[in-house]
Design an enzyme around this catalytic site. Sequence first.
Site, PDB file in Angstrom:
ATOM      1  N   GLU A 191       0.860  -1.191   0.000  1.00  0.00           N
ATOM      2  CA  GLU A 191       0.000   0.000   0.000  1.00  0.00           C
ATOM      3  C   GLU A 191       0.890   1.232   0.000  1.00  0.00           C
ATOM      4  O   GLU A 191       2.076   1.171   0.360  1.00  0.00           O
ATOM      5  CB  GLU A 191      -0.945  -0.010   1.204  1.00  0.00           C
ATOM      6  CG  GLU A 191      -0.292   0.027   2.570  1.00  0.00           C
ATOM      7  CD  GLU A 191      -0.004   1.433   3.095  1.00  0.00           C
ATOM      8  OE1 GLU A 191      -0.612   2.398   2.618  1.00  0.00           O
ATOM      9  OE2 GLU A 191       0.863   1.542   3.977  1.00  0.00           O
TER      10      GLU A 191
ATOM     11  N   ARG B  82      -5.571  -0.171   3.824  1.00  0.00           N
ATOM     12  CA  ARG B  82      -5.207   0.182   2.448  1.00  0.00           C
ATOM     13  C   ARG B  82      -4.630  -1.000   1.669  1.00  0.00           C
ATOM     14  O   ARG B  82      -4.498  -0.919   0.447  1.00  0.00           O
ATOM     15  CB  ARG B  82      -4.204   1.347   2.459  1.00  0.00           C
ATOM     16  CG  ARG B  82      -4.813   2.680   2.876  1.00  0.00           C
ATOM     17  CD  ARG B  82      -3.864   3.843   2.666  1.00  0.00           C
ATOM     18  NE  ARG B  82      -2.691   3.782   3.521  1.00  0.00           N
ATOM     19  CZ  ARG B  82      -2.615   4.277   4.754  1.00  0.00           C
ATOM     20  NH1 ARG B  82      -3.675   4.873   5.289  1.00  0.00           N
ATOM     21  NH2 ARG B  82      -1.494   4.194   5.462  1.00  0.00           N
TER      22      ARG B  82
ATOM     23  N   SER C 131       9.218   5.242   4.748  1.00  0.00           N
ATOM     24  CA  SER C 131       8.440   6.420   5.121  1.00  0.00           C
ATOM     25  C   SER C 131       9.310   7.650   4.922  1.00  0.00           C
ATOM     26  O   SER C 131      10.357   7.788   5.568  1.00  0.00           O
ATOM     27  CB  SER C 131       7.989   6.300   6.582  1.00  0.00           C
ATOM     28  OG  SER C 131       7.201   7.406   6.965  1.00  0.00           O
TER      29      SER C 131
ATOM     30  N   HIS D  12       6.487   7.014  18.568  1.00  0.00           N
ATOM     31  CA  HIS D  12       5.685   7.195  17.362  1.00  0.00           C
ATOM     32  C   HIS D  12       4.473   8.082  17.604  1.00  0.00           C
ATOM     33  O   HIS D  12       4.056   8.829  16.703  1.00  0.00           O
ATOM     34  CB  HIS D  12       5.210   5.867  16.772  1.00  0.00           C
ATOM     35  CG  HIS D  12       4.522   6.055  15.456  1.00  0.00           C
ATOM     36  ND1 HIS D  12       3.154   6.158  15.322  1.00  0.00           N
ATOM     37  CD2 HIS D  12       5.029   6.228  14.200  1.00  0.00           C
ATOM     38  CE1 HIS D  12       2.842   6.353  14.055  1.00  0.00           C
ATOM     39  NE2 HIS D  12       3.961   6.403  13.352  1.00  0.00           N
TER      40      HIS D  12
ATOM     41  N   PHE E 146       2.590  15.255  12.977  1.00  0.00           N
ATOM     42  CA  PHE E 146       2.097  15.238  11.604  1.00  0.00           C
ATOM     43  C   PHE E 146       0.680  15.801  11.527  1.00  0.00           C
ATOM     44  O   PHE E 146       0.357  16.595  10.639  1.00  0.00           O
ATOM     45  CB  PHE E 146       2.128  13.825  11.043  1.00  0.00           C
ATOM     46  CG  PHE E 146       1.450  13.689   9.703  1.00  0.00           C
ATOM     47  CD1 PHE E 146       2.039  14.221   8.568  1.00  0.00           C
ATOM     48  CD2 PHE E 146       0.214  13.086   9.590  1.00  0.00           C
ATOM     49  CE1 PHE E 146       1.412  14.135   7.332  1.00  0.00           C
ATOM     50  CE2 PHE E 146      -0.420  12.997   8.365  1.00  0.00           C
ATOM     51  CZ  PHE E 146       0.177  13.520   7.239  1.00  0.00           C
TER      52      PHE E 146
ATOM     53  N   HIS F 265       4.536   7.451   2.560  1.00  0.00           N
ATOM     54  CA  HIS F 265       5.093   6.152   2.937  1.00  0.00           C
ATOM     55  C   HIS F 265       4.585   5.068   2.006  1.00  0.00           C
ATOM     56  O   HIS F 265       3.601   5.235   1.283  1.00  0.00           O
ATOM     57  CB  HIS F 265       4.836   5.820   4.421  1.00  0.00           C
ATOM     58  CG  HIS F 265       3.520   5.194   4.736  1.00  0.00           C
ATOM     59  ND1 HIS F 265       2.840   5.449   5.899  1.00  0.00           N
ATOM     60  CD2 HIS F 265       2.753   4.287   4.086  1.00  0.00           C
ATOM     61  CE1 HIS F 265       1.725   4.734   5.934  1.00  0.00           C
ATOM     62  NE2 HIS F 265       1.650   4.030   4.842  1.00  0.00           N
TER      63      HIS F 265
END
Length: 350
Positions: free
Chosen positions: A143, A178, A219, A299, A306, A320
């Site tokens: 994906e 995805r 990423s 993370h 973000f 990514h």
Amino acid sequence: MESAIDTHLTCPRTLTRRVPDDYRPPFPMWVGRADESLTDVVMAYLGVQYRDPDRKRAALDVVALIVASFDGEHRPDHHDVTWHVDADGFDNLIVVGYWRDPAQHCEWLRSAAVVDWWDSPERLSDGLGYFRETIAPRAEQFETLYAFTDDLPGVGAVMDGISGEIEEHGYWGSMRDRFPISQHDWMSAAGELRIVAGDPDVGGRVVVAGHDNIALIRSGQEWRAAQAEERSLYLDEILPTLTAGMDFLRDNGAAVGCYSNRFVQSIDADGNLEDESYNIGHWRSLDRLERWAESHPTHLRIFTTFFKVAEGLDKLRLYHEVSVADAKNQVFEYINCHPRTGMMRDAIRS
């Protein structure tokens, strides 16, 4: 609003998505689109390793040799070149190649020039380390996600175009949703990493056998065209939290299921740094990657940062790609690399 899963890859769903059908994402994102002729892709990470700074020129010459081997009819459809320093203090240059047709990759790999160079006894005595880490996912096994719609990097460069705005992003679990294969398969890990030839502690030639559903994430962040405000946004706000997360996975990844994590920066032919970086992460499974992404403070800080900036992005390009692959479509080979390189660190010695 489109689904991230293209129509020709849609099938009856036996596993549910993480969000209801009326979910709407908080900001626009896109995925790469490829027609039905793309059934598999090859992602090859071809590395050169050295510790002595005096070997940098020799390492760059090898990179040039690899890139020159791409000039023939079986060349990859896209490639780029990166540099990073690993946890043991070794410099690593990596040529990353993408083939839309696995048969073309096989022809390149079996060409006399490539075989003769890789198999030469000189590789064992020239003072450099080498590795080839290659996976070949099917179209249903990868994906993508982009915050922009043009000049796609990585695997996007071998696809045919870009989607409209997609539904499956902005929530935990959207990465899995995805994947076309997620409609009916959990993509669970099966088996263990194993050393099948050589001894990492001795050096020389080592081969590691993978297992089903190793996950690979790339990423990226690219700020070549960013103006002062966005450059500061990346360098002063995003990069510090990103670096902390990447360093954690580099140094402590084994505890959370990350076999190898490299935070790399793109370089030109002379080794000069360019305004693009990305991480290359190999994980035991997509599930282990998800657990870290959803729960680990390193993370969560990246994700929160973000979300704060996503709607205001203009020239700062974030993206990514994530894939899984069957064991039979994975190759991990090393020559004279230190024993913690790549997949060797966590592989079982038989």
